[in-house]
Design a protein around this motif. Structure first.
Motif, PDB file in Angstrom:
ATOM      1  N   PRO A 283      43.039  56.716  15.541  1.00  0.00           N
ATOM      2  CA  PRO A 283      43.671  55.584  16.224  1.00  0.00           C
ATOM      3  C   PRO A 283      42.721  54.395  16.289  1.00  0.00           C
ATOM      4  CG  PRO A 283      43.950  57.620  17.487  1.00  0.00           C
ATOM      5  CD  PRO A 283      42.966  57.921  16.397  1.00  0.00           C
ATOM      6  N   GLU A 284      43.308  53.203  16.303  1.00  0.00           N
ATOM      7  CA  GLU A 284      42.518  51.985  16.455  1.00  0.00           C
ATOM      8  C   GLU A 284      42.074  51.881  17.907  1.00  0.00           C
ATOM      9  OE1 GLU A 284      43.262  47.166  16.291  1.00  0.00           O
ATOM     10  OE2 GLU A 284      44.525  48.490  15.091  1.00  0.00           O
ATOM     11  N   PRO A 285      40.755  51.759  18.150  1.00  0.00           N
ATOM     12  CA  PRO A 285      40.289  51.729  19.545  1.00  0.00           C
ATOM     13  C   PRO A 285      40.869  50.532  20.295  1.00  0.00           C
ATOM     14  CG  PRO A 285      38.454  52.052  18.021  1.00  0.00           C
ATOM     15  CD  PRO A 285      39.646  51.680  17.193  1.00  0.00           C
ATOM     16  N   GLY A 286      41.109  50.742  21.568  1.00  0.00           N
ATOM     17  CA  GLY A 286      41.604  49.662  22.411  1.00  0.00           C
ATOM     18  C   GLY A 286      41.414  50.017  23.872  1.00  0.00           C
ATOM     19  N   GLU A 287      41.172  49.011  24.684  1.00  0.00           N
ATOM     20  CA  GLU A 287      40.982  49.237  26.110  1.00  0.00           C
ATOM     21  C   GLU A 287      42.331  49.290  26.811  1.00  0.00           C
ATOM     22  OE1 GLU A 287      38.389  46.424  27.865  1.00  0.00           O
ATOM     23  OE2 GLU A 287      36.671  46.937  26.590  1.00  0.00           O
ATOM     24  N   THR A 288      42.442  50.181  27.783  1.00  0.00           N
ATOM     25  CA  THR A 288      43.645  50.268  28.596  1.00  0.00           C
ATOM     26  C   THR A 288      43.238  50.481  30.036  1.00  0.00           C
ATOM     27  OG1 THR A 288      45.823  51.333  28.780  1.00  0.00           O
ATOM     28  CG2 THR A 288      43.947  52.779  28.353  1.00  0.00           C
ATOM     29  N   ARG A 289      44.048  50.004  30.942  1.00  0.00           N
ATOM     30  CA  ARG A 289      43.776  50.132  32.369  1.00  0.00           C
ATOM     31  C   ARG A 289      44.820  51.054  32.967  1.00  0.00           C
ATOM     32  NH1 ARG A 289      43.788  45.146  36.803  1.00  0.00           N
ATOM     33  NH2 ARG A 289      43.026  46.375  38.593  1.00  0.00           N
ATOM     34  N   TRP A 290      44.375  52.141  33.592  1.00  0.00           N
ATOM     35  CA  TRP A 290      45.307  53.141  34.110  1.00  0.00           C
ATOM     36  C   TRP A 290      45.831  52.756  35.484  1.00  0.00           C
ATOM     37  CZ3 TRP A 290      47.794  57.350  32.266  1.00  0.00           C
ATOM     38  CH2 TRP A 290      47.408  57.795  30.997  1.00  0.00           C
ATOM     39  N   LEU A 291      47.119  52.932  35.650  1.00  0.00           N
ATOM     40  CA  LEU A 291      47.804  52.679  36.906  1.00  0.00           C
ATOM     41  C   LEU A 291      48.613  53.905  37.308  1.00  0.00           C
ATOM     42  CD1 LEU A 291      49.287  49.165  35.999  1.00  0.00           C
ATOM     43  CD2 LEU A 291      47.174  49.606  37.274  1.00  0.00           C
ATOM     44  N   ASP A 292      48.924  53.986  38.595  1.00  0.00           N
ATOM     45  CA  ASP A 292      49.726  55.086  39.127  1.00  0.00           C
ATOM     46  C   ASP A 292      50.954  54.508  39.809  1.00  0.00           C
ATOM     47  OD1 ASP A 292      50.544  57.598  39.928  1.00  0.00           O
ATOM     48  OD2 ASP A 292      49.153  57.724  41.626  1.00  0.00           O
ATOM     49  N   MET A 293      52.104  55.121  39.571  1.00  0.00           N
ATOM     50  CA  MET A 293      53.320  54.820  40.331  1.00  0.00           C
ATOM     51  C   MET A 293      53.693  56.097  41.076  1.00  0.00           C
ATOM     52  SD  MET A 293      55.374  52.459  37.562  1.00  0.00           S
ATOM     53  CE  MET A 293      56.889  52.529  38.518  1.00  0.00           C
ATOM     54  N   PRO A 294      53.105  56.314  42.258  1.00  0.00           N
ATOM     55  CA  PRO A 294      53.146  57.635  42.880  1.00  0.00           C
ATOM     56  C   PRO A 294      54.383  57.953  43.709  1.00  0.00           C
ATOM     57  CG  PRO A 294      51.772  56.170  44.175  1.00  0.00           C
ATOM     58  CD  PRO A 294      52.220  55.383  42.974  1.00  0.00           C
ATOM     59  N   SER A 295      55.151  56.926  44.126  1.00  0.00           N
ATOM     60  CA  SER A 295      56.232  57.222  45.063  1.00  0.00           C
ATOM     61  C   SER A 295      57.248  56.085  45.077  1.00  0.00           C
ATOM     62  CB  SER A 295      55.665  57.399  46.486  1.00  0.00           C
ATOM     63  OG  SER A 295      55.225  56.146  47.007  1.00  0.00           O
ATOM     64  N   GLY A 296      58.298  56.277  45.843  1.00  0.00           N
ATOM     65  CA  GLY A 296      59.314  55.253  45.992  1.00  0.00           C
ATOM     66  C   GLY A 296      58.813  53.999  46.679  1.00  0.00           C
ATOM     67  N   GLU A 297      57.650  54.062  47.337  1.00  0.00           N
ATOM     68  CA  GLU A 297      57.089  52.879  47.987  1.00  0.00           C
ATOM     69  C   GLU A 297      56.648  51.823  46.974  1.00  0.00           C
ATOM     70  OE1 GLU A 297      53.985  54.175  50.574  1.00  0.00           O
ATOM     71  OE2 GLU A 297      55.372  54.657  52.210  1.00  0.00           O
ATOM     72  N   CYS A 298      56.561  52.195  45.701  1.00  0.00           N
ATOM     73  CA  CYS A 298      56.233  51.218  44.665  1.00  0.00           C
ATOM     74  C   CYS A 298      57.340  50.174  44.511  1.00  0.00           C
ATOM     75  CB  CYS A 298      56.030  51.912  43.320  1.00  0.00           C
ATOM     76  SG  CYS A 298      54.634  53.040  43.242  1.00  0.00           S
ATOM     77  N   PHE A 299      58.552  50.531  44.897  1.00  0.00           N
ATOM     78  CA  PHE A 299      59.726  49.725  44.583  1.00  0.00           C
ATOM     79  C   PHE A 299      60.169  48.911  45.797  1.00  0.00           C
ATOM     80  CE2 PHE A 299      59.590  53.340  41.804  1.00  0.00           C
ATOM     81  CZ  PHE A 299      59.966  52.841  40.563  1.00  0.00           C
ATOM     82  N   THR A 300      60.421  47.631  45.555  1.00  0.00           N
ATOM     83  CA  THR A 300      60.994  46.755  46.578  1.00  0.00           C
ATOM     84  C   THR A 300      62.390  46.351  46.118  1.00  0.00           C
ATOM     85  OG1 THR A 300      58.816  45.894  47.212  1.00  0.00           O
ATOM     86  CG2 THR A 300      60.748  44.586  47.830  1.00  0.00           C
ATOM     87  N   PHE A 301      63.393  46.620  46.945  1.00  0.00           N
ATOM     88  CA  PHE A 301      64.781  46.348  46.587  1.00  0.00           C
ATOM     89  C   PHE A 301      65.334  45.194  47.426  1.00  0.00           C
ATOM     90  CE2 PHE A 301      64.150  50.748  45.335  1.00  0.00           C
ATOM     91  CZ  PHE A 301      64.749  50.793  44.091  1.00  0.00           C
ATOM     92  N   ALA A 302      66.163  44.393  46.789  1.00  0.00           N
ATOM     93  CA  ALA A 302      66.851  43.326  47.505  1.00  0.00           C
ATOM     94  C   ALA A 302      67.939  43.914  48.393  1.00  0.00           C
ATOM     95  CB  ALA A 302      67.452  42.334  46.517  1.00  0.00           C
TER      96      ALA A 302
END
Length: 335
Positions: free
Chosen positions: A248-267
């Motif tokens: 694979p071609e090397p590339g930087e990536t930044r890891w994130l977590d979406m752990p729960s429903g609190e990630c989401f804001t609903f109108a």
């Protein structure tokens, strides 16, 4: 109870490999009788590229028809990938929900079916369910690793990321995360789905497959940046899986977590949405991320929408108008 056979017919051989390497281009043909074609069919483009015995990758785009980075990258890959560089087989379906793709809509104009909520499908159901059934019973069993391209479509916009799901089988989860890291999008996400019933992802993972998905932008369009991420990422994933010779071609990536429903804001209100922070901005729990302005009369104060947890803004509602129940913002937590 044994299911009846799928009504979908491939116009090319999906299985010949070592004794006949090369590229085959054809269709998955699904009969669809309609007003303008009594014996008509839905024609879904498919390519099979073989370079000999080895693992098989299944690559799909336009699971939702208004998401374009995947189809662009996969039509290009089907045309340009040299079978001589392969150590296995690649099955490419650039527009899995072909009716929705041709209409530029998330769901199918034939039956309003959301393909990514129609798995495992049915050979006797709607057109959308028949497509899902064919993928479940015919394409997934042939695959070792699966990549399903997504972006936000017309209603959402995302920072560009590849994602793997949190799974009960931690060895399977680790394989998926390694494939995500090899894809090397600017962001990589470990994701806990809040609505996984009927998803392609869930069906593939239940079958033990290494499954990778993406969100590469949105707004019902594509950008040069996100198309480039898709093109490089799919080749990186193939190399990582041992299907494409080379590293694979090397590339930087930044890891994130979406752990729960609190990630989401609903109108909870209809109105005119004002973004307060842009994608990729760091926010704290309780920060205002958007406002909804009432539009029925003047003199009314806007409603403030706040982040449920601290992190960075990973997705937002794209259209200017928002309705109650719409997902307005998603916050992901840096790992």
């Amino acid at each position: 109870m044994m299911l009846p056979p799928s009504p979908v017919t491939p116009t090319i051989d999906l299985d010949t490999r070592g004794d006949a390497p090369g590229a085959r281009h054809g269709f998955l043909r699904l009969p669809w009788s309609r007003d303008d074609s009594a014996w008509g069919s839905v024609m879904i483009p498919i390519a099979v590229l073989s370079g000999g015995d080895g693992p098989t990758a299944l690559l799909t785009g336009a699971n939702h028809g208004d998401e374009y980075e995947g189809p662009i990258a996969l039509f290009d890959l089907a045309r340009s990938l040299d079978p001589a560089t392969l150590a296995g087989r690649v099955i490419i379906v650039p527009t899995l929900n072909a009716p929705a793709f041709r209409a530029g809509t998330r769901t199918s104009p034939i039956d309003r079916g959301n393909l990514n909520r129609s798995f495992p499908g049915s050979p006797t159901g709607s057109v959308t369910e028949k497509i899902a059934d064919y993928v479940t019973r015919e394409l997934l069993p042939r695959a070792d690793i699966v990549l399903d391209f997504h972006s936000g479509g017309r209603t959402l916009d995302f920072i560009p990321f590849a994602a793997a799901h949190v799974l009960p089988d931690k060895a399977q989860e680790a394989r998926a995360k390694a494939a995500v890291a090899a894809f090397a999008a600017p962001y990589s996400v470990q994701m806990l789905e809040i609505d996984n019933v009927g998803m392609y992802d869930t069906t593939a993972e239940a079958a033990g497959k290494t499954f990778v998905t993406t969100e590469l932008g949105g707004g019902g369009t594509a950008r040069a940046e996100t198309v480039a991420i898709a093109r490089r990422g799919v080749r990186n994933l193939l190399a990582h899986a041992g299907v494409l010779r080379g590293a694979p071609e090397p590339g930087e990536t930044r890891w994130l977590d979406m752990p729960s429903g609190e990630c989401f804001t609903f109108a909870e209100d209809d109105g005119l949405m004002e973004p307060v922070v842009d994608l990729g901005t760091v926010v704290a729990a309780g920060d205002v991320v958007a406002r909804i302005h009432p539009v029925t009369r003047t003199g009314l104060a806007p409603v403030e929408l706040r982040a449920g947890l601290s992190g960075l803004l990973a997705a937002r509602h794209f259209p200017g108008l928002v309705k109650a129940g719409d997902c307005a913002a998603v916050v992901a937590v840096p790992i």
